[in-house]
Design an enzyme around this catalytic site. Sequence first.
Site, short mmCIF file in Angstrom:
data_model
loop_
_atom_site.label_atom_id
_atom_site.label_comp_id
_atom_site.label_asym_id
_atom_site.label_seq_id
_atom_site.Cartn_x
_atom_site.Cartn_y
_atom_site.Cartn_z
N TYR A 248 0.72 -0.88 0.20
CA TYR A 248 -0.48 -0.31 0.14
C TYR A 248 0.92 1.23 0.24
O TYR A 248 2.14 0.83 1.18
CB TYR A 248 -0.88 -0.23 1.40
CG TYR A 248 -2.48 -0.36 0.99
CD1 TYR A 248 -2.97 0.48 -0.59
CD2 TYR A 248 -3.07 -1.47 1.90
CE1 TYR A 248 -4.52 0.06 -0.09
CE2 TYR A 248 -3.79 -1.45 1.10
CZ TYR A 248 -5.12 -1.23 0.21
OH TYR A 248 -6.50 -1.44 -0.44
N GLU B 133 -0.64 4.96 -0.18
CA GLU B 133 -1.46 5.90 -0.46
C GLU B 133 -0.46 7.85 -0.22
O GLU B 133 0.24 6.99 0.90
CB GLU B 133 -1.89 6.07 0.66
CG GLU B 133 -4.01 5.50 0.69
CD GLU B 133 -3.89 4.39 0.97
OE1 GLU B 133 -2.39 3.72 1.05
OE2 GLU B 133 -4.76 3.71 1.46
N ASP C 223 -7.45 14.42 -24.37
CA ASP C 223 -7.55 12.64 -23.65
C ASP C 223 -6.79 12.26 -24.88
O ASP C 223 -7.11 11.66 -26.31
CB ASP C 223 -8.66 12.28 -23.24
CG ASP C 223 -8.96 10.88 -23.37
OD1 ASP C 223 -7.75 10.17 -23.22
OD2 ASP C 223 -9.60 10.57 -23.18
N THR D 99 -4.46 7.06 -21.84
CA THR D 99 -3.97 5.20 -20.50
C THR D 99 -2.83 5.55 -21.37
O THR D 99 -1.85 5.52 -22.00
CB THR D 99 -5.49 4.34 -21.11
OG1 THR D 99 -5.37 4.91 -22.79
CG2 THR D 99 -6.77 4.98 -21.12
N LYS E 194 -2.85 1.58 -24.90
CA LYS E 194 -3.07 1.49 -26.28
C LYS E 194 -1.74 0.58 -26.76
O LYS E 194 -0.78 0.45 -27.00
CB LYS E 194 -4.03 2.69 -26.32
CG LYS E 194 -5.65 1.83 -25.98
CD LYS E 194 -6.28 3.19 -25.76
CE LYS E 194 -7.10 2.57 -25.16
NZ LYS E 194 -7.89 4.06 -23.94
N ARG F 258 -2.21 -2.03 -18.24
CA ARG F 258 -3.28 -1.17 -18.49
C ARG F 258 -3.64 -0.62 -17.31
O ARG F 258 -3.25 -0.61 -16.23
CB ARG F 258 -4.21 -2.31 -17.64
CG ARG F 258 -6.55 -2.44 -18.37
CD ARG F 258 -6.85 -3.63 -18.64
NE ARG F 258 -6.06 -3.72 -19.59
CZ ARG F 258 -6.86 -3.54 -21.28
NH1 ARG F 258 -8.06 -2.70 -21.16
NH2 ARG F 258 -6.17 -3.89 -22.68
#
Length: 433
Positions: free
Chosen positions: A53, A55, A200, A227, A230, A236
């Site tokens: 973790y 954060e 975008d 993203t 692609k 991903r």
Amino acid sequence: MQRTHLHDEDQQVAAVLDHEIRRQSEGMELIPSENYVSQAVLEALGSEFTNKYSEGYPGKRYYGGQEFTDDVENLAIERAKQLFHCDHANVQPLSGAPANVATYFAWLEPGDTVLGMDLGHGGHLTHGHPVTYISKIFNFVRYKIGNLETGEIDYDNLRAMALEHKPKIILAGFSAYPRSYDYDKFAEIAKEVGAVAMADMAHIAGLIAGGVLPNPFDHGFHIITTTTHKTLRGPRGGMILSQGKVGNPLKKPEKTIENLPTLIDRSVFPGFQGGPHMSNTAAKAVAFGEALKPEFKVYAQQVLDNAKALADELMKLGCKLVTNGTDNHLMLIDTVTSWGLTGDVVETVLDRVNMTLNKNGIPDDKNPPYTPSGVRLGTPAMTTRGMKEDEMRKIAQYIRKAVDHRDDEGTLKNLQQEVKEFCLQYPVPESHG
Ligand code: DSN
């Protein structure tokens, strides 16, 4: 990749995975948003960073034990900045939709207006389609393609809309638009109305990183969302890039364009997401490292050359392409005009011969999204497998043959075998250079 533990411990999942690996290698992957990552990216993605973790941001975390998560996130950030020539990179968004939503919340107040591309003309759901939650919070106004024969945006109309609706963000970006934008015009209009210019570039990030399509930051844009899986050929995931002063994310800055980097950091965490997926961040760092190599430029250029060859051959074979061609990696076939078939029918026929693409709406489609009037296809994945222009012409011929013989089981079966053998001549590469 050796997966001995999976095979020993869970044969059911292992068997399904084996089928998927075989499907990917024996099939022709033409969905323009898909690609094949290297084994190095896969190894980082499947690494022990998934146990952690973290954060917060490097140097400012809310959990202990962050010496190496900081290192790997800093690597991803620095490589992203180098690739896209910007001041700041937030590599934590879990994917493209969260990246867009976090960006809206960084800059907008409820009720503020965004001027984005209509989904029916190539925009994305997260650019304000009425089915999305964000459309209930912000006011989205949508522009369309001005000239359907060339795909050009009507920039006079865009300006008129901006003057009328006074958007706080003007958004250039798409998931199904085969042409290029004039980024200077977008940035000029944004400046005139005092809006942030946001791109975008999820579909074309790899082509921008490879230097074969223009970078919106070189034309006055403030923010790019994307993203990473692609054309950029990473895992991903998502990312937000911006220009401005990088401040301390623990302190709330004044809402100015200069402070966008810090506003974005605070919006991603703690505003919108919890713990970032660090194995994903590690895989992003690896993919960005690959994209910085000279070989990636060659790949990006070949993606474009292949798309032109595929589009030209499809048109020679009588297909009606939306906007009559492509300037990027993707194209849309108007299947109703070409063959009197909806896109879902064409998608199913091609699935039967190991060719994968997706049904897609065309501008001002009269048919609904699940049975639309077109299909969308592109070249990033098969270019990764080493295919060039000759192979693209062959793909167009396979598509035509499958559609023409859609009711002839024997021909489809033979064609499936032929496509499989053809694909196996171009194995999925383990390394990208
Ligand atoms: N699903 C992506 C695509 O295929 O374009 C966009 O989110």
